[in-house]
Structure formats: C-alpha cells, structure tokens
Motif scaffolding. Structure first.
Motif, mmCIF file in Angstrom:
data_model
loop_
_atom_site.group_PDB
_atom_site.id
_atom_site.type_symbol
_atom_site.label_atom_id
_atom_site.label_comp_id
_atom_site.label_asym_id
_atom_site.label_seq_id
_atom_site.Cartn_x
_atom_site.Cartn_y
_atom_site.Cartn_z
ATOM 1 N N LEU A 17 0.831 -1.216 0.000
ATOM 2 C CA LEU A 17 0.000 0.000 0.000
ATOM 3 C C LEU A 17 0.860 1.260 0.000
ATOM 4 C CD1 LEU A 17 -2.999 -0.841 2.353
ATOM 5 C CD2 LEU A 17 -3.058 -0.320 -0.100
ATOM 6 N N LYS A 18 1.943 1.249 0.753
ATOM 7 C CA LYS A 18 2.849 2.399 0.746
ATOM 8 C C LYS A 18 3.446 2.592 -0.640
ATOM 9 C CE LYS A 18 4.079 2.421 5.612
ATOM 10 N NZ LYS A 18 5.099 2.134 6.616
ATOM 11 N N ALA A 19 3.795 1.488 -1.276
ATOM 12 C CA ALA A 19 4.335 1.570 -2.638
ATOM 13 C C ALA A 19 3.276 2.108 -3.597
ATOM 14 C CB ALA A 19 4.835 0.198 -3.090
ATOM 15 N N ILE A 20 2.038 1.636 -3.456
ATOM 16 C CA ILE A 20 0.943 2.114 -4.310
ATOM 17 C C ILE A 20 0.747 3.613 -4.103
ATOM 18 C CG2 ILE A 20 -1.568 2.038 -4.637
ATOM 19 C CD1 ILE A 20 -1.362 -1.035 -4.093
ATOM 20 N N ALA A 21 0.785 4.065 -2.864
ATOM 21 C CA ALA A 21 0.609 5.496 -2.579
ATOM 22 C C ALA A 21 1.650 6.329 -3.313
ATOM 23 C CB ALA A 21 0.685 5.752 -1.072
ATOM 24 N N GLY A 22 2.845 5.812 -3.396
ATOM 25 C CA GLY A 22 3.924 6.559 -4.034
ATOM 26 C C GLY A 22 3.992 6.423 -5.538
ATOM 27 N N GLY A 23 3.428 5.340 -6.094
ATOM 28 C CA GLY A 23 3.607 5.147 -7.531
ATOM 29 C C GLY A 23 2.591 4.264 -8.217
ATOM 30 N N GLY A 24 1.447 4.038 -7.590
ATOM 31 C CA GLY A 24 0.419 3.213 -8.212
ATOM 32 C C GLY A 24 0.785 1.733 -8.216
ATOM 33 N N LEU A 25 0.003 0.951 -8.934
ATOM 34 C CA LEU A 25 0.231 -0.497 -8.976
ATOM 35 C C LEU A 25 1.608 -0.845 -9.531
ATOM 36 C CD1 LEU A 25 -3.176 -2.014 -10.176
ATOM 37 C CD2 LEU A 25 -2.367 -1.637 -7.847
#
Length: 185
Positions: A17-25
């Motif tokens: 989720l943190k990765a998604i927040a920063g750059g999407g899927l």
C-alpha cells in the motif's frame, strides 16, 4: 525464528500500500519491497504465490481500513452533528502537503478491474455514511445524497491539492472551514 515468519502477510500488504501510494500499482514489485522490509524474496513467497495476490491483499486491506470497516467508529456516533463534525475534522486534518495518497494513486490505475472495485467500495461506504448523516440532519434523501457527494468531492479535492502544494494551509484551519461549509446550521 526465520525471516518468513517474522513478517506477516499483512506486513507485506501494508508495504505494498505504501508503494501504491507513491507510484500506483506499477510500484508494487517484490524485490524493492523485500529490500524496504529488510528481508529476502523468500519471505514474500512464504505468504503469496505472486505479485497479483499481493496486490489483491493490499487492495483488500485498503478497503478494510478505509471503507466501511474504517468508518465504523464514526458510524457508531449517534449524534449526526457530532458524527459529521468529527468525520470532517479527522479526514481534513489527515491531509498532509505533498504526502502520497493510496486513493489518488489508484485513480491512475482506474481501468484495472481490481482497482475499480476497491475504489468503488471505499467511495460507496464513505458516500453512504455521509448521505445517512445528512438525512439524519433533516435533509430529504435526494439532497442528502447530493450534499454527501459535494462534501466528499471537496475532501478528495483537498487531498489532490495537498499532493502538489507545499504551502497548503494548515489542516486545522481547513477542518474548521470544512465544518462551517458542510455542517448545516
């Protein structure tokens, strides 16, 4: 204890989720997440078969914590004035300038059916709680639904502006304004 038992599936989902927040899927990749978490890819494979399972788990976690389940504390507030005031305050105060947002990042992947479903569930839960609250405040059902949509759109707009505005007003002032605008007198 080996590393695969130290991290739970939920730890991996939260990291995704943190990765998604920063750059999407596209930002959800096993090796970088393993590095971020300080483990090897073996830890990942102890919990998930592949990246798609991790994305599904991350989206489910987001729906659980930001949809109906995440709103349960507010839904339980009997007084609709207090409920709306607290909801607006906590949501607006959580908006931080330049902070990544899972919700906004997911909009870039809105054509993915998994994302459409997750965003739809979160939006529906939030809109239903707002509309219910406005009905309890005396608005007729159609107006309550419309008011809920406008209030929610304003909140998402604040979130969007905060993504690019390092000089955004302090969130406490914005919470007071949101309450003044969206809480019927």
């Amino acid at each position: 204890m080996n590393e695969s038992t130290r991290l739970s599936a939920e730890d991996w989902a939260r990291a995704a989720l943190k990765a998604i927040a920063g750059g999407g899927l596209a930002a959800v990749a096993v090796e970088p997440l393993a590095r971020t978490l300080g483990v090897t890819k073996g830890s990942f494979y102890a919990h998930y078969r592949n990246r798609d399972e991790l994305i599904a788990a991350a989206l489910a976690e987001w729906v659980r914590t930001h949809g109906e389940g995440g709103l349960a504390e507010f839904a339980a507030i009997a007084d609709p004035v207090r409920r709306l005031g607290e909801l607006l305050t906590i949501v607006v105060e959580s908006v931080q300038p330049l902070a990544p947002s899972v919700h906004l990042s997911l909009l870039g992947d809105r054509n993915d059916p998994r994302v459409r479903d997750a965003v739809g569930q979160v939006n529906q839960a939030r809109l239903e709680l707002l509309a219910r609250t406005y009905r309890e405040l005396g608005l007729p059902p159609d107006r309550a639904t419309s008011r809920a949509r406008v209030a929610y759109a304003a909140i998402l707009g604040l979130l969007h502006l905060a993504q690019t505005d390092p000089d955004a007003p302090r969130s406490a002032a914005l919470a007071d304004e949101a309450t003044a605008i969206f809480l019927p007198s």
